[in-house]
Design an enzyme around this catalytic site. Sequence first.
Site, PDB file in Angstrom:
ATOM      1  N   ASP A 249      28.406  86.118 -29.426  1.00 41.59           N
ATOM      2  CA  ASP A 249      28.741  86.427 -28.037  1.00 41.59           C
ATOM      3  C   ASP A 249      29.900  87.418 -28.061  1.00 41.59           C
ATOM      4  OD1 ASP A 249      29.691  86.559 -25.454  1.00 41.59           O
ATOM      5  OD2 ASP A 249      29.965  84.409 -25.197  1.00 41.59           O
TER       6      ASP A 249
ATOM      7  N   CYS B  30      34.425  78.947 -16.908  1.00 39.70           N
ATOM      8  CA  CYS B  30      33.132  78.617 -17.529  1.00 39.70           C
ATOM      9  C   CYS B  30      33.330  78.061 -18.944  1.00 39.70           C
ATOM     10  CB  CYS B  30      32.192  79.817 -17.546  1.00 39.70           C
ATOM     11  SG  CYS B  30      31.649  80.335 -15.908  1.00 39.70           S
TER      12      CYS B  30
ATOM     13  N   LYS C 169      31.608  94.035 -17.864  1.00 44.10           N
ATOM     14  CA  LYS C 169      32.900  93.834 -18.521  1.00 44.10           C
ATOM     15  C   LYS C 169      33.336  95.079 -19.291  1.00 44.10           C
ATOM     16  CE  LYS C 169      32.146  88.838 -19.107  1.00 44.10           C
ATOM     17  NZ  LYS C 169      33.047  88.349 -18.049  1.00 44.10           N
TER      18      LYS C 169
ATOM     19  N   HIS D 240      31.745  79.674 -24.017  1.00 45.71           N
ATOM     20  CA  HIS D 240      31.406  79.844 -22.606  1.00 45.71           C
ATOM     21  C   HIS D 240      30.171  79.005 -22.297  1.00 45.71           C
ATOM     22  CE1 HIS D 240      30.058  82.040 -18.971  1.00 45.71           C
ATOM     23  NE2 HIS D 240      31.276  82.542 -18.902  1.00 45.71           N
TER      24      HIS D 240
ATOM     25  N   GLN E 128      33.621  89.577 -24.771  1.00 42.62           N
ATOM     26  CA  GLN E 128      35.047  89.857 -24.688  1.00 42.62           C
ATOM     27  C   GLN E 128      35.536  90.753 -25.821  1.00 42.62           C
ATOM     28  OE1 GLN E 128      36.799  89.079 -22.103  1.00 42.62           O
ATOM     29  NE2 GLN E 128      35.391  87.656 -21.118  1.00 42.62           N
TER      30      GLN E 128
END
Length: 463
Positions: free
Chosen positions: A249, A418, A275, A172, A252
Amino acid sequence: MMMMDAGVFFNKLPSSLKFINPSKSKLSKFSSFSLATTGIEGDQAVQSASLSLGHLTRPDFPILHQEVNGKQLVYLDNAATSQKPISVLKALQNYYESYNSNVHRGIHYLSAKATDEYELARKKVAAFINASDSREIVFTKNATEAINLVAYTWGIANLKPGDEVVLTVAEHHSNIVPWQLVADRTGAVLKFIDLNENEVPDILKFREMISRKTKLVVFQHVSNVLASFLPVEDIIRWAHGVGAKVLLDACQSVPHVVVDVQGLDADFLVASSHKMCGPTGIGFLYGKSDILSTMPPFLGGGEMISDVFLDHSTYAEPPSRFEAGTPAIGEAIGLGAAIDYLLGIGMQKIQDYEMDLGNYLYESLSSINSVRIYGPKPSENVHRAALCSFNVENIHPTDIATFLDQQHGVAIRSGHHCAQPLHRYLGVNASARASLHFYNTKEDVDDFIRALNDTINFFNSFK
């Protein structure tokens, strides 16, 4: 792949919204919490047992019970942001109605109550990802700020000319741009892992590229475009083997699968509340306590100090050192409520359900001949997240997303998500993306597929 120009057929019109009372839904009595706590018996228990997790939890999300452009909303944009259950909305309302006050700075009842709930939310985050101590959790305004915090504190202090930061082409933008800026200031070198033939960051190249020059490895746990999982434990072990740190990261992954930072041995991990069924405007950084304690402040101001003199200041211990000014108090409390909700369902249950639902989405979408799905094909050994980024031959993804919204009430995303470098690597400028969460159902997928087929037929009629 050739695609029609975006917006050829559409001028975006305001969406007309019609709310449907969720209490009138035939599934409304099957709330996930009521099933878990009230001991339903008899016929109702038999009926509830046949319902999916999506059917059971859907009544807890008021926003899903509405019509968009005259159609029942089908929300498939969860990788961008998730919806919020009633319990989170009530937690926010309760804070502002009952004990709105600043934290850490007052001895009166409202301030003490707000402080207790704010710090309780920190403990909930720590427990949710299995951090060893709540002081390893730093609240930020989002995951992007959390990455920048690491970049401008640990990165500036530790990276030197010639040092290498290893990333993937699938990252991202928020996990690329901060490191570009830091590399410009420090002389560090960014090195990128390409994809393999299965459209997953090449693990063999990962192992080859990590060397004694590597000081930091940063990568997505789950790709927001490719839906691919990376073998985090292996990569972290290779990085630590050469003395490098790792930033994961987890935007997700944290909302969808079980994540254990101690088990993974990650040095840093970032995620965003919005999220994971929590409010916007807050995220968090996890950092190992021994690393956080060596990092200089990120922003200066109130709360992050120990003592302030006219000629110098001393700074508080983490996490306060990195939380200058009045924080997002209500949002943190709302995040805590979201974690309570997710744990009330069970993250393993969410993970198992979404894997099945994600496979159903992939199989349904791949049955359409003109569709190209990006990322690995699911199998017994290859798991995908519950999302599909795709293109349809000769149709621009923005036209697809617009038609789905205006004609069918189906919400998906279009664009580069992104991840422009990844799209360039794949040879396209943009893609469409349908992404699921546990409150989605196979009926949502079926509605999407029918709507997509209608969309394709509409555009093909102009050929």
